[in-house]
Motif scaffolding. Sequence first.
Motif, PDB file in Angstrom:
ATOM      1  N   VAL A  85      69.246  37.202  21.275  1.00 29.84           N
ATOM      2  CA  VAL A  85      68.924  38.218  20.266  1.00 29.84           C
ATOM      3  C   VAL A  85      67.508  38.021  19.737  1.00 29.84           C
ATOM      4  CG1 VAL A  85      69.492  39.031  17.941  1.00 29.84           C
ATOM      5  CG2 VAL A  85      71.314  38.623  19.609  1.00 29.84           C
ATOM      6  N   ALA A  86      67.133  36.765  19.501  1.00 35.44           N
ATOM      7  CA  ALA A  86      65.783  36.495  19.013  1.00 35.44           C
ATOM      8  C   ALA A  86      64.729  36.867  20.047  1.00 35.44           C
ATOM      9  CB  ALA A  86      65.656  35.014  18.643  1.00 35.44           C
ATOM     10  N   LEU A  87      64.997  36.561  21.337  1.00 30.90           N
ATOM     11  CA  LEU A  87      64.041  36.913  22.380  1.00 30.90           C
ATOM     12  C   LEU A  87      63.886  38.416  22.521  1.00 30.90           C
ATOM     13  CD1 LEU A  87      64.980  34.322  25.175  1.00 30.90           C
ATOM     14  CD2 LEU A  87      62.927  34.339  23.738  1.00 30.90           C
ATOM     15  N   LEU A  88      64.956  39.154  22.271  1.00 23.38           N
ATOM     16  CA  LEU A  88      64.902  40.618  22.382  1.00 23.38           C
ATOM     17  C   LEU A  88      64.329  41.290  21.144  1.00 23.38           C
ATOM     18  CD1 LEU A  88      68.349  41.309  24.105  1.00 23.38           C
ATOM     19  CD2 LEU A  88      66.089  41.277  25.144  1.00 23.38           C
ATOM     20  N   GLY A  89      63.952  40.496  20.147  1.00 25.33           N
ATOM     21  CA  GLY A  89      63.336  41.084  18.965  1.00 25.33           C
ATOM     22  C   GLY A  89      64.307  41.506  17.894  1.00 25.33           C
ATOM     23  N   GLY A  90      65.510  41.001  17.923  1.00 29.38           N
ATOM     24  CA  GLY A  90      66.493  41.325  16.891  1.00 29.38           C
ATOM     25  C   GLY A  90      67.434  42.431  17.308  1.00 29.38           C
TER      26      GLY A  90
END
Length: 787
Positions: A588-593
Amino acid sequence: MTGTHLALAVVFAAAVLVPLLWRLNARAGRAVGVFVPAALTAYFVAIAPAVLRGEPERGVVPWVPALGVDLAVNVDGLGLLFALLVCGIGALVLLFSDAYLHGDPRQGRFTGIMLAFLASMLGLVVADDLLLVYVFWGLTGLTSFLLIGFDHERRSARDGANQAFLLTAAGELAMLAGFVLLAGIAGTGRLSEMAGAAEAASLRTHALYVPTLVLILAGALTKSAQVPFHFWLPNAMEAPTPVSAYLHSATMVKAGVYLIARLAPILAATGAWVGILTVVGAATLVLGAWMSLGQTDLKRILAYSTVAALGLMVLLLGLDTPEASVAAIAVLLAHAAYKGALFLVAGSIDHGAGTRDVTRLGGLRGAMPLTATAGLIAAASMIGLPGLLGFIGKELAYKATLDVVGAAVVVTAVVVAAGIAFVAVAGITGVLPFFGRTDAGTGTGADAHETPARMWVAPTVLAAMGLVAGIAPSLFAGPLIAAAASDVVGGPIDAKILPWYPPDLALALSVVTVLAGLGLLVARRQARSTVTRLDVGERLGPERAWEGLVTGTVRFAGVVSATSQTGRLRQYMLIVFVTTTVLAWGVVALLGGLPALEPSTDVRFWEVGAAGAILVGAFVALRADSRLSAVAALGVVGYGIALVYLLFGAPDLAMIQVLIETLIIILFVLVFHHLPRFVTVSSSASRMRDAVVALAAGTLMGTLVLATSVRPHEAISSFFLEASYLEARGRNVVNVILIDFRGLDTLGEVTVLAVAGIGVFALLKLRPDRRADRVQAGAGAAAEERS
């Protein structure tokens, strides 16, 4: 469907049926096992004139149309050459095997695996689709594993099979990644469509060209036993001699060479191609030739010289010139004939004289005259004497290396040095066992005898092919070499395949090679001692690195197992939840939230009631001080979920949920009287840790469920509603999803249940032997009474 498709179907069917037929009638199984590859050889001979005229046999049979994957075959000059080698030598080796394994109860199984390997190798060399090439490539690895480890009672055979399989499988995975990149760059997986000049030029200038090339070559070089992956081939000599003759001289190890030749029109003509292949090929050529001189077992001598010969083929293909391509194909064809014959001769010597130790062999020409003839002709071809195909290959190789721009002296010196070793190896394996004496100065034992006809016919035919091809190359060898080389180059080529070449520097080097090789043959004992003394690879080489890697992996797995596999369910669940939560939030963090959530005010009171009941049930189950209370509370949670399903229009799921919850409650109540008293055994700290993990996992799942309610795209439900009846012919959408659209998922679940059922049945069958217990108890009592 083409004749090649039919040929593949026939040989795969034979691989399955021959072992079964062998049990019913061994003679019929033996006949079919030899007839099928012989018939396939006749078929490819029949289509050869058309193929050599530039009319390849191509055809497509749909396989997975939805993915654009077809059973596409392309029998051009290169494919025809390898198909003839695979089928022709396969028929001769199976004929040899019939006598070599005569009386062995495993002979039917051996023949079936050999046919399966033959089919896999044939499919590999005629496939015109990258995915199909990969499938057949994997099948060759699997079947070769079974053949190398055929004598699985011996640990050395098991170790050799494991090493060959694991090493080539690692290269195979790298090759798959390269295939994916290549197909993505080219926009197609069809090899014949990639070979055009414009397409190939765009491929070679692509930013991902070098990674693609390196990954593909990793698979090819491991399969063809190139440095530093060369060590698996000599260790694979633990296989029966027919396997060594077929897989490790004529077919499997040449799969990597074939792939390099097949992809040359697409990936060659770059500095990376030339640099990698020439360096690796030259290193393999030198190392293999050097190591062959230090062995005393016939098969290991031939194995290391095969490593060297494969290095020569890779080196020539890496030079990337028309002359070198012709030389590579000529060397390949000559090597398949003489090395296959020499391996079979080694098997005949072992069968007739009882040993493969060259220090104990000599003077067998009287006891084994027919085998001696085949060995002498094959050795002469390996030496490169005029009138044999080996001479043509050697001359073409020397001519190609002398034309190398900027490095002719170095490359030619490497090839000549290896050629000198080849002369000595040919004398050691094909001449001295019959015409020389043992190291003790005597002949081999008087009990030596000639082998059955089926054993000396096969090497004789292979040796005779090299002789006929050398005397009259225009009959079949010349056209085959020219056609195959044209496919390697990617266009017509003027290949001069002659039985004799005018005197020039290459011919002078040939004379020097033979004379120096004969001198090395005379000094073979000193050479063997020197190689053995300087063999630092025994302690520091890549084989030791590989063994260390395997051993370290096993030890690491043991540490991980000892740490994580404790037998405690709560620890397993803790690991699963922590790992899943961390990885999911990381993604989720890598995808920008997550997408923004819009609060909904359209909540009805009965929905609030159902959610409240679920929460209350969960809290009560958490705080319950008896099992019955916890089960009842969990039942409230389950029935509340069923109510949610019902409220949102999923009566099927609601019914299933009610049935499952009811069954669980009944099962729990039934087993309560077998459980110990309900007590708290965990510490406050562990319960706090579990609470944190549970809150994190629950928050994750709740957040993901809310995130999925945001629909940036059209809901998939409309597709299922439209397609369920029109495509699947079903009116119940849920059933159609489970059975048709998610059929593989459902099949997996059913398979798990079936396996679990089989396990339960097996456990129920494992009842204690009461009678054995009574006998043992009686014997114990009697012994006690006597004492």
